[in-house]
Design an enzyme around this catalytic site. Structure first.
Site, PDB file in Angstrom:
ATOM      1  N   ARG A  75      15.465 -73.850 128.646  1.00  0.00           N
ATOM      2  CA  ARG A  75      14.178 -74.543 128.501  1.00  0.00           C
ATOM      3  C   ARG A  75      13.173 -73.621 127.806  1.00  0.00           C
ATOM      4  O   ARG A  75      12.992 -72.478 128.205  1.00  0.00           O
ATOM      5  CB  ARG A  75      13.672 -74.936 129.875  1.00  0.00           C
ATOM      6  CG  ARG A  75      12.528 -75.892 129.873  1.00  0.00           C
ATOM      7  CD  ARG A  75      12.103 -76.232 131.301  1.00  0.00           C
ATOM      8  NE  ARG A  75      12.974 -77.171 131.971  1.00  0.00           N
ATOM      9  CZ  ARG A  75      12.936 -77.397 133.290  1.00  0.00           C
ATOM     10  NH1 ARG A  75      12.085 -76.748 134.062  1.00  0.00           N
ATOM     11  NH2 ARG A  75      13.748 -78.272 133.845  1.00  0.00           N
ATOM     12  N   ARG A 144       4.778 -72.968 135.437  1.00  0.00           N
ATOM     13  CA  ARG A 144       5.677 -73.505 134.411  1.00  0.00           C
ATOM     14  C   ARG A 144       4.912 -73.806 133.120  1.00  0.00           C
ATOM     15  O   ARG A 144       3.732 -73.520 133.008  1.00  0.00           O
ATOM     16  CB  ARG A 144       6.325 -74.787 134.930  1.00  0.00           C
ATOM     17  CG  ARG A 144       7.106 -74.619 136.236  1.00  0.00           C
ATOM     18  CD  ARG A 144       8.400 -73.908 135.986  1.00  0.00           C
ATOM     19  NE  ARG A 144       9.260 -73.885 137.162  1.00  0.00           N
ATOM     20  CZ  ARG A 144      10.182 -74.795 137.451  1.00  0.00           C
ATOM     21  NH1 ARG A 144      10.351 -75.853 136.683  1.00  0.00           N
ATOM     22  NH2 ARG A 144      10.946 -74.662 138.511  1.00  0.00           N
ATOM     23  N   LYS A 208       7.882 -73.616 142.554  1.00  0.00           N
ATOM     24  CA  LYS A 208       7.333 -73.851 141.212  1.00  0.00           C
ATOM     25  C   LYS A 208       5.858 -74.257 141.287  1.00  0.00           C
ATOM     26  O   LYS A 208       5.393 -74.783 142.315  1.00  0.00           O
ATOM     27  CB  LYS A 208       8.138 -74.930 140.506  1.00  0.00           C
ATOM     28  CG  LYS A 208       8.200 -76.243 141.265  1.00  0.00           C
ATOM     29  CD  LYS A 208       8.971 -77.310 140.515  1.00  0.00           C
ATOM     30  CE  LYS A 208      10.457 -77.216 140.689  1.00  0.00           C
ATOM     31  NZ  LYS A 208      11.205 -78.401 140.255  1.00  0.00           N
ATOM     32  N   LYS A 210       2.652 -76.022 138.665  1.00  0.00           N
ATOM     33  CA  LYS A 210       2.475 -76.699 137.370  1.00  0.00           C
ATOM     34  C   LYS A 210       0.999 -76.953 137.083  1.00  0.00           C
ATOM     35  O   LYS A 210       0.270 -77.405 137.963  1.00  0.00           O
ATOM     36  CB  LYS A 210       3.246 -78.012 137.383  1.00  0.00           C
ATOM     37  CG  LYS A 210       4.740 -77.784 137.612  1.00  0.00           C
ATOM     38  CD  LYS A 210       5.526 -79.066 137.599  1.00  0.00           C
ATOM     39  CE  LYS A 210       7.020 -78.752 137.661  1.00  0.00           C
ATOM     40  NZ  LYS A 210       7.827 -79.971 137.666  1.00  0.00           N
ATOM     41  N   CYS A 429      14.442 -89.391 133.306  1.00  0.00           N
ATOM     42  CA  CYS A 429      14.865 -87.986 133.400  1.00  0.00           C
ATOM     43  C   CYS A 429      16.263 -87.845 132.808  1.00  0.00           C
ATOM     44  O   CYS A 429      16.896 -88.826 132.419  1.00  0.00           O
ATOM     45  CB  CYS A 429      14.842 -87.543 134.851  1.00  0.00           C
ATOM     46  SG  CYS A 429      16.211 -88.249 135.791  1.00  0.00           S
ATOM     47  N   CYS A 435      22.607 -82.753 135.070  1.00  0.00           N
ATOM     48  CA  CYS A 435      21.796 -82.373 136.234  1.00  0.00           C
ATOM     49  C   CYS A 435      22.640 -82.337 137.505  1.00  0.00           C
ATOM     50  O   CYS A 435      23.251 -83.343 137.893  1.00  0.00           O
ATOM     51  CB  CYS A 435      20.648 -83.362 136.421  1.00  0.00           C
ATOM     52  SG  CYS A 435      19.688 -82.951 137.884  1.00  0.00           S
ATOM     53  N   CYS A 474      17.437 -89.291 140.792  1.00  0.00           N
ATOM     54  CA  CYS A 474      17.314 -88.885 142.196  1.00  0.00           C
ATOM     55  C   CYS A 474      15.829 -88.846 142.550  1.00  0.00           C
ATOM     56  O   CYS A 474      14.975 -88.985 141.672  1.00  0.00           O
ATOM     57  CB  CYS A 474      17.998 -87.531 142.431  1.00  0.00           C
ATOM     58  SG  CYS A 474      16.952 -86.095 142.099  1.00  0.00           S
ATOM     59  N   CYS A 478      11.529 -86.222 138.301  1.00  0.00           N
ATOM     60  CA  CYS A 478      11.280 -85.482 137.054  1.00  0.00           C
ATOM     61  C   CYS A 478      10.628 -86.320 135.960  1.00  0.00           C
ATOM     62  O   CYS A 478      10.011 -85.766 135.058  1.00  0.00           O
ATOM     63  CB  CYS A 478      12.574 -84.860 136.550  1.00  0.00           C
ATOM     64  SG  CYS A 478      13.247 -83.651 137.698  1.00  0.00           S
TER      65      CYS A 478
END
Ligand code: SRM
Ligand code: SF4
Length: 567
Positions: A75, A144, A208, A210, A429, A435, A474, A478
């Site tokens: 990424r 991120r 994480k 953001k 996503c 994934c 899921c 995302c």
């Protein structure tokens, strides 16, 4: 400040990792496997890469007693989603050589490569750095990629906001030299424990984090889904400050009501020049108070709900040495992009291309990579990735426009003009096959789903109606599905939970409507709703607002309410 709870395994790993070095170099050098050690796989995230395996091939490889088909997702860190044509060409070349001929635009305005072999990982990461981009902190328990409003034709303020997004990104970067040592052959510290992380410390963040900047009336970065959001306040064309939004997040675990998506709260206003200090201080509070014992409860949103907003505001003011000003009024109208050609006041053209799921690869229908490569060779403006997985070819001169239009046609890149309002506002996503957490298809299902819903909308006279649809494989969220008027979240292969009624501008969560639906059942559940909406909506009423007004779902603003009644 000390937390008496036992730190989870990841905390111990980070602390002992010698500032993210672990044994990554040894793992990369081991030719016996396409994988790295489990601990190094966790540390690699901080370097911007995830170990994955091709799930389509798992069973067959198991049968053949082969190790899984490992590949790495890489990424890029690209604040505000802006890249130059030169950078585009470099990333395109890396994708063709090492990334299976595909680049993917993510929901945080950057690129991902998939399926990079371990032996090519260093070449790819070094190549990204040669393009004056990098991958550090694109994943991991750190700040991120900083997202930023980037529709250039809407306001000349874009440049100013973009600069702030870059400065935020730089300011909140980890400082470890491990990244340079491992990927760029930087000089190795004889004593890595003497490395430093002045902001993060040796354990980095609990989870994480953001950050995003929005410019009303566009909420195209979903500011209420960010741990920390800034809403630009503008008076007479000048940026006068930022409303500060804290505690957004999407991820949840089905059946665990202690986890939930949450909308960020607007807590006050800061001056433009205070944005770095505010961001650093908010992040430091989460560093010090976030839950380090349970990763499912470690996001900033839970720290806020556990301790309360009043506590947080007092802690923030005491660390800043000043109080935020009262927030300024603002109004969002949309969370989507404006697809198609636009001309700005200076006579420059901007083309926003719609890309379902953000996947760029050459197919018999569309030569995405080839077409955009050809365009990058002649383009003298820049490229902008959007948080809706679309692409803006920005700042096209009048002289260059016909040549770019010709290349688009030659490579069959779709003109989004005739697209339905649903297709224009559809996100998904990645999910399968890369994934590791996917429970159902998402990216590969979206085209089928949209194609099945479009005739229903057409029949109801709603083909051009803008409706947000977001699908994930899921509940981790995302594609920010809980902020869509129609959200579909994978629960098991071929089975989805249906959530309805979010605000079109991403300012209200949706709510659970039906569970465990097959594709046919999803279509059957939505058909009467479209028909009812067409018949009974008020003037200019959005689909999500209609569903709430008619009582199909409750209006949900508080995340804690979200899982009530859902399994
Ligand atoms: Fe995400 C984990 C892909 C944006 C919430 N996300 C993952 C992983 C890395 C799976 C894993 O941990 O093994 C996925 C890799 C899939 C693959 O094969 O590429 C993945 N997330 C993505 C991307 C690529 C989706 C996309 O289709 O574009 C997005 C990359 C963004 C980027 O460039 O940085 C992506 N992820 C998001 C967002 C949206 C956003 O940030 O605006 C969210 C919801 C917002 C939030 O963070 O709350 C999101 N991803 C998660 C979560 C749930 C976190 C939580 O708080 O519970 C996970 C799972 C985890 O962290 O344990 C996750
Ligand atoms: Fe994977 Fe779930 Fe994120 Fe989709 S939402 S990319 S399935 S973690």
């Amino acid at each position: 400040m000390a937390d008496s709870r036992t730190p989870c395994a990841e905390e111990v790993l980070k602390e002992r990792s010698r500032y993210l070095r672990g044994t990554i170099l040894e793992s990369l050098a081991d030719p016996a496997t396409g994988a790295v050690s489990p601990d190094d796989a966790k540390l690699l995230k901080f370097h911007g890469t995830y170990q994955q395996d091709d799930r389509d091939l798992r069973t067959e490889r198991q049968r053949q007693k082969l190790e899984p088909a490992y590949g790495f997702m890489v990424r890029v860190r690209m604040p505000g989603g802006v890249c130059t044509p030169e950078q585009w060409l470099r990333l395109d070349e890396l994708a063709r050589r090492y990334g299976g001929g595909s680049l993917r635009i993510t929901t945080r305005q950057t690129f991902q490569f998939h399926g990079v072999a371990k032996r090519h990982l260093k070449t790819v990461i070094a190549g990204i750095n040669q393009a004056l981009l990098n991958t550090i902190a694109a994943c991991g328990d750190v700040n991120r990629n900083v997202v930023c409003h980037n529709n250039p034709y809407l306001s000349p303020l874009h440049g100013e906001l973009y600069e702030w997004s870059k400065r935020l990104s730089e300011h909140l970067l980890p400082r470890t030299r491990a990244y340079h040592e491992i990927w760029l052959d930087g000089e190795r510290l004889t004593d890595p424990s003497a490395d430093e992380e002045p902001l993060y410390g040796r354990r980095y963040l609990p989870r994480k984090f953001k950050v995003g900047i929005a410019l009303p009336p566009d909420n195209d970065i979903d500011v209420f889904a960010q741990d920390l959001g800034f809403i630009a306040i503008v008076a007479r064309g000048q940026l006068t400050g930022f409303n500060v939004v804290v505690g957004g997040g999407m991820g949840m675990t089905l059946g665990d009501p202690a986890t939930y998506p949450r909308l960020g709260d607007v807590i006050g206003l800061c001056a433009p020049g205070q944005i770095l200090q505010v961001a650093e201080t908010v992040l430091a509070i989460q560093r010090d108070y976030g839950d380090r014992s349970n990763r499912k409860h470690a996001r900033f949103k839970y720290t806020l709900d556990d301790r309360g907003l009043a506590w947080f505001k007092a802690e923030l003011a005491s660390r800043l040495g000043f109080e935020l000003e009262p927030p300024q009024p603002f109004r969002f109208e949309t969370s989507g992009d404006r697809l198609g050609w636009q001309r700005d006041g200076r006579g420059l053209w901007h083309l926003t291309l719609g890309i379902l799921s953000g996947r760029l690869r050459d197919t018999p229908e569309t030569e995405w990579l080839t077409g955009l490569r050809e365009i990058a060779r002649i383009h003298d403006g820049d490229f902008r990735l959007t948080a809706n997985q679309n692409l803006i070819i920005a700042r096209i001169s009048e002289a260059n426009k016909p040549a770019i239009a010709e290349l688009l046609a030659r490579h069959r890149i779709p003109d989004p003009e005739p697209w339905s309002g649903l297709r224009r506002h559809a996100l998904s996503c990645v999910a399968l096959p890369t994934c590791g957490l996917a429970m159902a298809e998402s990216e590969r299902w979206l085209p089928t789903l949209v194609a099945r819903l479009e005739p229903l909308l057409e029949a109801a006279g709603l083909a051009r109606e803008a409706i947000t649809l977001r699908v994930t494989g899921c509940p981790n969220g995302c594609a920010r599905p809980y902020l869509a008027e129609i959200g579909l979240v994978g629960k098991a292969p071929g089975k989805y939970n249906l959530y309805l009624g979010a605000g079109f501008a991403g300012d209200r969560l949706n709510a659970p409507y039906r569970e465990n639906l097959t594709e046919d059942e999803v279509v059957a559940a939505l058909a009467p709703l479209f028909e009812h909406y067409a018949r009974a909506r008020a003037d200019n009423e959005r689909f999500g607002d209609f569903l709430v007004r008619l009582g199909y779902v409750p209006a949900l603003l508080a995340g804690r309410e979200f899982q009530r009644g859902s399994q």
